[in-house]
Every structure is written in structure tokens, then in C-alpha cells.
Motif scaffolding. Structure first.
Motif, PDB file in Angstrom:
ATOM      1  N   SER A 181      -2.859 -29.104 -65.836  1.00 53.53           N
ATOM      2  CA  SER A 181      -3.079 -29.634 -64.475  1.00 53.53           C
ATOM      3  C   SER A 181      -3.900 -28.703 -63.599  1.00 53.53           C
ATOM      4  O   SER A 181      -3.689 -28.612 -62.395  1.00 53.53           O
ATOM      5  CB  SER A 181      -1.718 -29.900 -63.808  1.00 53.53           C
ATOM      6  OG  SER A 181      -0.955 -30.805 -64.565  1.00 53.53           O
ATOM      7  N   GLY A 182      -4.850 -28.005 -64.210  1.00 51.94           N
ATOM      8  CA  GLY A 182      -5.700 -27.130 -63.415  1.00 51.94           C
ATOM      9  C   GLY A 182      -5.267 -25.682 -63.510  1.00 51.94           C
ATOM     10  O   GLY A 182      -4.974 -25.178 -64.595  1.00 51.94           O
ATOM     11  N   ASN A 183      -5.212 -25.003 -62.369  1.00 50.81           N
ATOM     12  CA  ASN A 183      -4.897 -23.579 -62.331  1.00 50.81           C
ATOM     13  C   ASN A 183      -3.391 -23.388 -62.189  1.00 50.81           C
ATOM     14  O   ASN A 183      -2.803 -23.714 -61.157  1.00 50.81           O
ATOM     15  CB  ASN A 183      -5.625 -22.916 -61.157  1.00 50.81           C
ATOM     16  CG  ASN A 183      -5.572 -21.401 -61.219  1.00 50.81           C
ATOM     17  OD1 ASN A 183      -4.665 -20.824 -61.816  1.00 50.81           O
ATOM     18  ND2 ASN A 183      -6.545 -20.759 -60.600  1.00 50.81           N
ATOM     19  N   ARG A 190      -7.977 -17.898 -66.526  1.00 54.93           N
ATOM     20  CA  ARG A 190      -8.559 -19.250 -66.428  1.00 54.93           C
ATOM     21  C   ARG A 190      -7.557 -20.370 -66.641  1.00 54.93           C
ATOM     22  O   ARG A 190      -7.903 -21.545 -66.528  1.00 54.93           O
ATOM     23  CB  ARG A 190      -9.688 -19.392 -67.450  1.00 54.93           C
ATOM     24  CG  ARG A 190     -10.906 -18.548 -67.132  1.00 54.93           C
ATOM     25  CD  ARG A 190     -11.965 -18.671 -68.207  1.00 54.93           C
ATOM     26  NE  ARG A 190     -11.546 -18.029 -69.465  1.00 54.93           N
ATOM     27  CZ  ARG A 190     -12.273 -18.033 -70.577  1.00 54.93           C
ATOM     28  NH1 ARG A 190     -13.434 -18.666 -70.591  1.00 54.93           N
ATOM     29  NH2 ARG A 190     -11.836 -17.416 -71.666  1.00 54.93           N
ATOM     30  N   SER A 191      -6.306 -20.051 -66.999  1.00 55.55           N
ATOM     31  CA  SER A 191      -5.284 -21.089 -67.217  1.00 55.55           C
ATOM     32  C   SER A 191      -5.748 -22.125 -68.233  1.00 55.55           C
ATOM     33  O   SER A 191      -5.559 -23.327 -68.046  1.00 55.55           O
ATOM     34  CB  SER A 191      -4.925 -21.783 -65.894  1.00 55.55           C
ATOM     35  OG  SER A 191      -4.486 -20.876 -64.926  1.00 55.55           O
ATOM     36  N   ASP A 203       6.826 -16.808 -68.913  1.00 56.36           N
ATOM     37  CA  ASP A 203       5.451 -16.962 -68.436  1.00 56.36           C
ATOM     38  C   ASP A 203       5.046 -18.420 -68.576  1.00 56.36           C
ATOM     39  O   ASP A 203       5.380 -19.091 -69.541  1.00 56.36           O
ATOM     40  CB  ASP A 203       4.489 -16.045 -69.195  1.00 56.36           C
ATOM     41  CG  ASP A 203       4.481 -16.318 -70.684  1.00 56.36           C
ATOM     42  OD1 ASP A 203       5.576 -16.481 -71.261  1.00 56.36           O
ATOM     43  OD2 ASP A 203       3.387 -16.380 -71.268  1.00 56.36           O
ATOM     44  N   ILE A 204       4.316 -18.899 -67.605  1.00 56.95           N
ATOM     45  CA  ILE A 204       3.950 -20.316 -67.543  1.00 56.95           C
ATOM     46  C   ILE A 204       2.561 -20.508 -68.138  1.00 56.95           C
ATOM     47  O   ILE A 204       1.570 -19.995 -67.618  1.00 56.95           O
ATOM     48  CB  ILE A 204       3.981 -20.812 -66.083  1.00 56.95           C
ATOM     49  CG1 ILE A 204       5.406 -20.751 -65.548  1.00 56.95           C
ATOM     50  CG2 ILE A 204       3.432 -22.236 -65.986  1.00 56.95           C
ATOM     51  CD1 ILE A 204       5.510 -20.968 -64.067  1.00 56.95           C
ATOM     52  N   ASP A 205       2.501 -21.236 -69.244  1.00 60.68           N
ATOM     53  CA  ASP A 205       1.222 -21.570 -69.861  1.00 60.68           C
ATOM     54  C   ASP A 205       0.920 -23.066 -69.786  1.00 60.68           C
ATOM     55  O   ASP A 205      -0.241 -23.466 -69.828  1.00 60.68           O
ATOM     56  CB  ASP A 205       1.200 -21.132 -71.328  1.00 60.68           C
ATOM     57  CG  ASP A 205       1.097 -19.622 -71.474  1.00 60.68           C
ATOM     58  OD1 ASP A 205       0.387 -18.987 -70.664  1.00 60.68           O
ATOM     59  OD2 ASP A 205       1.729 -19.076 -72.391  1.00 60.68           O
ATOM     60  N   THR A 206       1.973 -23.892 -69.716  1.00 59.40           N
ATOM     61  CA  THR A 206       1.802 -25.349 -69.740  1.00 59.40           C
ATOM     62  C   THR A 206       2.661 -25.996 -68.660  1.00 59.40           C
ATOM     63  O   THR A 206       3.560 -25.365 -68.091  1.00 59.40           O
ATOM     64  CB  THR A 206       2.235 -25.923 -71.105  1.00 59.40           C
ATOM     65  OG1 THR A 206       3.646 -25.702 -71.274  1.00 59.40           O
ATOM     66  CG2 THR A 206       1.470 -25.267 -72.252  1.00 59.40           C
ATOM     67  N   ASN A 207       2.408 -27.278 -68.407  1.00 56.72           N
ATOM     68  CA  ASN A 207       3.246 -28.030 -67.473  1.00 56.72           C
ATOM     69  C   ASN A 207       4.704 -28.012 -67.915  1.00 56.72           C
ATOM     70  O   ASN A 207       5.623 -27.893 -67.101  1.00 56.72           O
ATOM     71  CB  ASN A 207       2.774 -29.486 -67.390  1.00 56.72           C
ATOM     72  CG  ASN A 207       1.472 -29.654 -66.636  1.00 56.72           C
ATOM     73  OD1 ASN A 207       1.034 -28.744 -65.949  1.00 56.72           O
ATOM     74  ND2 ASN A 207       0.849 -30.813 -66.779  1.00 56.72           N
TER      75      ASN A 207
END
Length: 205
Positions: free
Chosen positions: A24-26, A18-19, A188-192
């Protein structure tokens, strides 16, 4: 199990989350160099010598599927994605079993900086060795993606929540930790901010 029986290894791209921390969304649909994060992950899998690939989708599955349009892989829908990553792992295991894979490499849909060469190193370690779990390490710290022989499929199908295969990694005697030169196994990308930081770090390498 000898190497000749370790030939059919498929990739499972876990792309159902679900990010919730991404502002900024997904995050899977955020773009790097004009491509969605999840497409970058999937293209890397498809460029490797993996014999097959499946993407497990859930949250915003129509949009995520559209981001993967044109790539050679199967798609599974996980309607239980809100219960945690383990539900997607189970869907991946079900597909792997039905496809007759000897092993499955689980790739996280929010880790777009893993290199094709890293996947090849993990596959080589599995195909030429006796390990039943193969884990990449960079600078002494383990990362992703992780490969599991089909002897672990029952255990993977029984995990719950977000632990994924960590318990299996930690308790299996035949776990191989492979040192790689790829920092992307940790990114891993969790945030902007993650997206900006890791893209900048990749560009500076």
C-alpha cells in the motif's frame, strides 16, 4: 572506557527505504492509532533518555519529514538510499561523529512497537558495563534496535548493501545480548499483513 565517558548516546532512525514489499505504498507512512509508523518509532526515541536523535531519510523524504513535524530531532538526507541500508548507516555515523556521540543506537523506521523501556534497558547496559555493542534479545532471539560504541563507527561506515552492523555484532568480543520482555524488538513491518498482525498482537498483550 569507564561509565562516566558513556553518557552521550544518540539515536539514529533509519527511515530511507523504498518499502518494496509493502503493498500500500510507503510502510513508514502507514498509520497505527492515527500516527505514521515512522513517527511512532521517532516518538519512542524522543521519549527515552537518548541525548540526541537524527532521522535519515531517502525515499519520499518530503512526506516522511512531514510525518515527523514538530519532533525534536535532526534530519539527514540520504540520496543513495537505493543502494541499501548501509548508506543510511553511514549518514548516521557521520552525524554521530560530528555531534560527538559516545555511541549510537540504530532504530529501524519500520519497527514501531519497540518500547521506551527497552531503549532504557539497552542504555543502562551500555552506560554501566564494558560492552561496545548492545543487542536486545527476546525469547533467545536477537532483535533491534542495536547500540554501537563509537569505536565501531569506522567499521559501520565501511559496510555495504543491507547487512548493516551484523558482521560487527558477530565478531566483536564485547557484544552484550540483553534479554528483554519486549516482542516489539522482532516486529518489523514489511507487508500489510505484518501491520495488522503485530498491531493485533500488541493489543492482546
Amino acid at each position: 572506557m569507564s561509565g562516566q565517558h558513556r553518557t552521550r548516546v544518540g539515536g539514529v532512525i533509519l527511515a530511507a527505504g523504498r518499502s518494496s514489499r509493502y503493498e500500500s505504498g510507503n510502510k513508514l507512512l502507514a498509520t497505527i492509532d492515527g500516527k505514521a509508523v515512522v513517527r511512532q518509532v521517532t516518538e519512542t526515541a524522543c521519549k527515552s533518555s537518548l541525548s540526541d536523535a537524527v532521522a535519515v531519510l531517502g525515499h519520499e523524504k518530503v512526506a516522511v519529514a512531514a510525518a515527523l513535524d514538530g519532533l525534536s530531532l535532526s534530519v539527514q538526507h540520504n540520496d543513495e538510499y537505493a543502494t541499501g541500508q548501509s548508506a543510511s548507516v553511514r549518514h548516521g555515523v557521520e552525524f554521530a561523529r560530528s555531534a560527538g556521540w559516545d555511541a549510537a543506537l540504530f532504530l529501524l523506521g519500520d519497527m514501531p512497537f519497540v518500547r521506551v523501556e527497552t531503549i532504557e534497558e539497552l542504555l543502562e547496559a551500555y552506560r554501566t558495563g564494558t560492552a561496545t555493542v548492545v543487542v536486545p534479545e527476546h525469547e533467545g532471539r536477537r532483535g533491534n534496535p542495536v547500540l554501537f560504541d563509537n569505536c565501531h563507527f569506522d567499521a559501520l561506515a565501511s559496510v555495504s548493501g543491507d547487512r548493516g552492523g551484523r558482521d560487527i555484532i558477530e565478531t566483536t568480543e564485547k557484544t552484550a545480548f540483553i534479554e528483554v520482555s519486549d516482542p516489539g524488538v522482532h516486529w518489523d513491518i514489511d507487508t500489510n499483513a505484518d501491520l495488522t498482525e503485530f498491531t493485533d498482537r500488541r493489543d492482546s498483550l
